[in-house]
Design an enzyme around this catalytic site. Structure first.
Site, short mmCIF file in Angstrom:
data_model
loop_
_atom_site.label_atom_id
_atom_site.label_comp_id
_atom_site.label_asym_id
_atom_site.label_seq_id
_atom_site.Cartn_x
_atom_site.Cartn_y
_atom_site.Cartn_z
N GLU A 159 4.93 7.24 13.85
CA GLU A 159 5.06 5.96 14.55
C GLU A 159 5.75 6.08 15.90
OE1 GLU A 159 7.29 3.49 11.86
OE2 GLU A 159 5.89 3.82 10.22
N GLU B 133 6.02 0.04 15.18
CA GLU B 133 5.71 0.64 13.88
C GLU B 133 4.21 0.69 13.61
OE1 GLU B 133 8.42 -2.22 12.72
OE2 GLU B 133 8.98 -1.10 10.93
N ASP C 166 0.26 -8.58 15.37
CA ASP C 166 1.46 -7.94 14.81
C ASP C 166 1.69 -6.60 15.50
OD1 ASP C 166 3.69 -7.67 13.25
OD2 ASP C 166 2.63 -7.06 11.44
N SER D 111 0.82 -1.21 0.00
CA SER D 111 0.00 0.00 0.00
C SER D 111 0.85 1.26 0.00
CB SER D 111 -0.86 0.01 1.26
OG SER D 111 -0.02 -0.03 2.39
N ASP E 246 -2.84 -1.26 11.38
CA ASP E 246 -2.36 -2.46 10.68
C ASP E 246 -2.96 -3.75 11.24
OD1 ASP E 246 -1.17 -4.17 9.03
OD2 ASP E 246 0.90 -3.77 9.62
#
Ligand code: ATP
Length: 494
Positions: free
Chosen positions: A106, A149, A145, A32, A163
């Site tokens: 982040e 980040e 996950d 992406s 995410d």
């Protein structure tokens, strides 16, 4: 094969790319590109994640995209610690996710900028993460996950978790799923048998060994994140994934000197091989046992209050003002606009700006001006640096995250300028060594503006971008190391 066609919830009028003015690229995922965008009517800023359908199908990522959308739909906007999906739409080539814009980037960036967080910041952000996980797990979603980040900061420096491409929606006995969730679960089970998901350094032992995950896998990741906020580096590091996995399943990690004892106790209680024995994993009311840990003394769980300032940094957080958008720009995202946005900073012409000049270090001393004693001291300290394993025993003179462009697309790398001389680069997301820029007396740097710089070697021109705007510092440092090893004629005469 047909392109993904997630069933969109009914909206008053489906948005299209022409409802937005697209600004700079704010991030790049494997599948992406994320743009800052402004709603033409409301002027509100969003992050729009654009996924190329062809690429997703080719890379077999349809399932992951559908899962992300489904998780974001379940989460809705009832918890502020998660990215909100405002709308989705598609055109012939791409899928578009309109998301909350996390203006301050982040968590990883902020840990790196400060080297590590002080106790107050670690305590506060761990508390936000605990509240976020309580909410997520109450919805039977496991992120799988979680890492610095994927934890972003909003305009007020509160966390926004993003995410969900690896997330798992756990089915409860009395839960009725729609067809989409069933499909995801089926695909998920197949996938789970095939490989582990997540990122090497944060993946839990059970996900590596039995490919099983549960809410406790996120608690393991929480332990890794608390560790990283406290000391600046990850608990499990190694030259490649194999070594990292070995360390994880053997629980082989150490606490550096000076590690806060309260944080250490929490980490030790989260990084437990047996998932059910992790702190919080067996709570009747999640996560009371974590809330009661000594780490959170003084925390009011009903109101965490404003975040402590991450202020001891010399780096400026660049605010996103109205100048993010070119007033002449047309709405939409056609090929011309994409090319213009990506190449904007790379076009020839502009000399380094005043702002860039100001960013040159004031210190007169060269980075290579070090006594033997200083070198030895720094080499000793460097052993705690997770990137030490990549530099072949050389002293790191400068390191920082740089976007390295190959073709049109940048990849974020940790650059390590060392004596030797060497300029190594490592993928920080999986701690894989990627290569080094070869040195020679013909090597030359060129600054384009305060972010972009080039390193010319006889065979290649490296396009580099310092997201923090210290391109001139980098060129200066590289030039000084070059001068140290390949003194110019003038320097030899002097
Ligand atoms: P990968 O697929 O490689 O794991 P990813 O899933 O993190 O990457 P994206 O979710 O597309 O990829 O995000 C890419 C980057 O864009 C992120 O690392 C982040 O820096 C930035 N980003 C993503 N979402 C937002 C947002 N809502 N606000 C601000 N920045 C964002």
């Amino acid at each position: 094969m047909t392109p993904p066609n997630p069933q969109e919830p009914a909206e008053v009028r489906k948005k299209t790319p022409s409802d937005f003015i697209f600004g700079k690229v704010i991030g790049e995922g494997s599948y992406s590109t994320v743009y800052l965008a402004q709603d033409v009517q409301t002027k509100k800023e969003f992050a729009i994640k654009v996924l190329k359908k062809k690429h997703i199908i080719r890379e077999k990522k349809t399932e992951s995209v559908m899962r992300e959308k489904e998780v974001l739909r379940i989460l809705g906007n009832s918890c502020p610690y998660f990215v909100n999906l405002y709308s989705t739409f598609q055109d012939y080539d791409s899928l578009y996710f309109v998301l909350t814009y996390a203006k301050n980037g982040e968590l990883l960036k902020h840990i790196n900028l400060h080297n590590k967080f002080n106790f107050e910041c670690t305590q506060y952000y761990t508390a936000e993460l605990v509240l976020a996980l309580e909410y997520l797990h109450s919805k039977h979603i496991v992120h799988r996950d979680l890492k610095p980040e994927n934890i972003l900061f909003d305009h007020n420096f509160h966390i926004i978790i993003t995410d969900f491409g690896s997330a798992n929606i756990e089915k409860t006995d009395n839960q009725t799923n729609n067809g989409e969730t069933d499909l995801i679960t089926a695909l998920e089970n197949t996938r789970r048998r095939r490989s582990f998901v997540g990122t090497a350094q944060f993946v839990s032992p059970e996900m590596l060994q039995e490919s099983e995950s549960s809410a406790a896998s996120d608690l393991w990741a929480l332990g890794c994140i608390v560790y990283q906020m406290t000391c600046g580096h990850m608990p499990f590091v190694g030259g490649n994934e194999y070594f990292i996995f070995q360390k994880i399943i053997k629980l082989e990690y150490e606490f550096p000197d000076g590690f806060d004892k309260r944080a250490q106790d929490l980490v030790e209680n989260l990084l437990v091989l047996e998932p059910n024995r992790r702190l919080g994993a067996s709570d009747v009311v999640p996560y009371t046992s974590i809330r009661e840990h000594q780490m959170f003394e003084g925390i009011n769980w009903n109101d965490l209050g404003p975040p402590p300032l991450l202020s001891d940094s010399p780096y400026l957080i660049k605010s996103s003002g109205s100048n993010n958008f070119n007033s002449n720009q047309e709405p939409g995202l056609d090929r011309d606009i994409v090319t213009k946005l990506i190449l904007k900073d790379m076009l020839p012409g502009a000399a380094p700006t005043k702002q860039a000049e100001r960013k040159i270090s004031r210190a007169g001393r060269k980075i290579t001006d070090l006594t033997q004693e200083e070198i030895e001291k720094r080499l000793l300290a460097q052993q705690a640096n997770p990137y030490n394993v990549f530099v072949e025993g050389n002293l790191i003179l400068k390191q920082g995250l740089i976007d390295k462009r190959k073709g049109l697309f940048p990849r974020r790398r940790m650059f390590l300028l060392t004596f030797g001389p060497h300029l190594y680069y490592v993928d920080p997301s999986n701690m894989n060594f990627k290569g080094e820029i070869p040195w020679s007396s013909d090597m030359r740097t060129e600054t384009k503006n305060f972010k972009i710089f080039f390193v010319h070697t006889p065979n290649r021109k490296y396009y580099l971008e310092d997201p923090e705007g210290y391109a001139l510092e980098w060129c200066k440092a590289i030039d000084q190391v070059k001068e140290h090893y390949f003194p110019s004629e003038q320097a030899l005469k002097d």
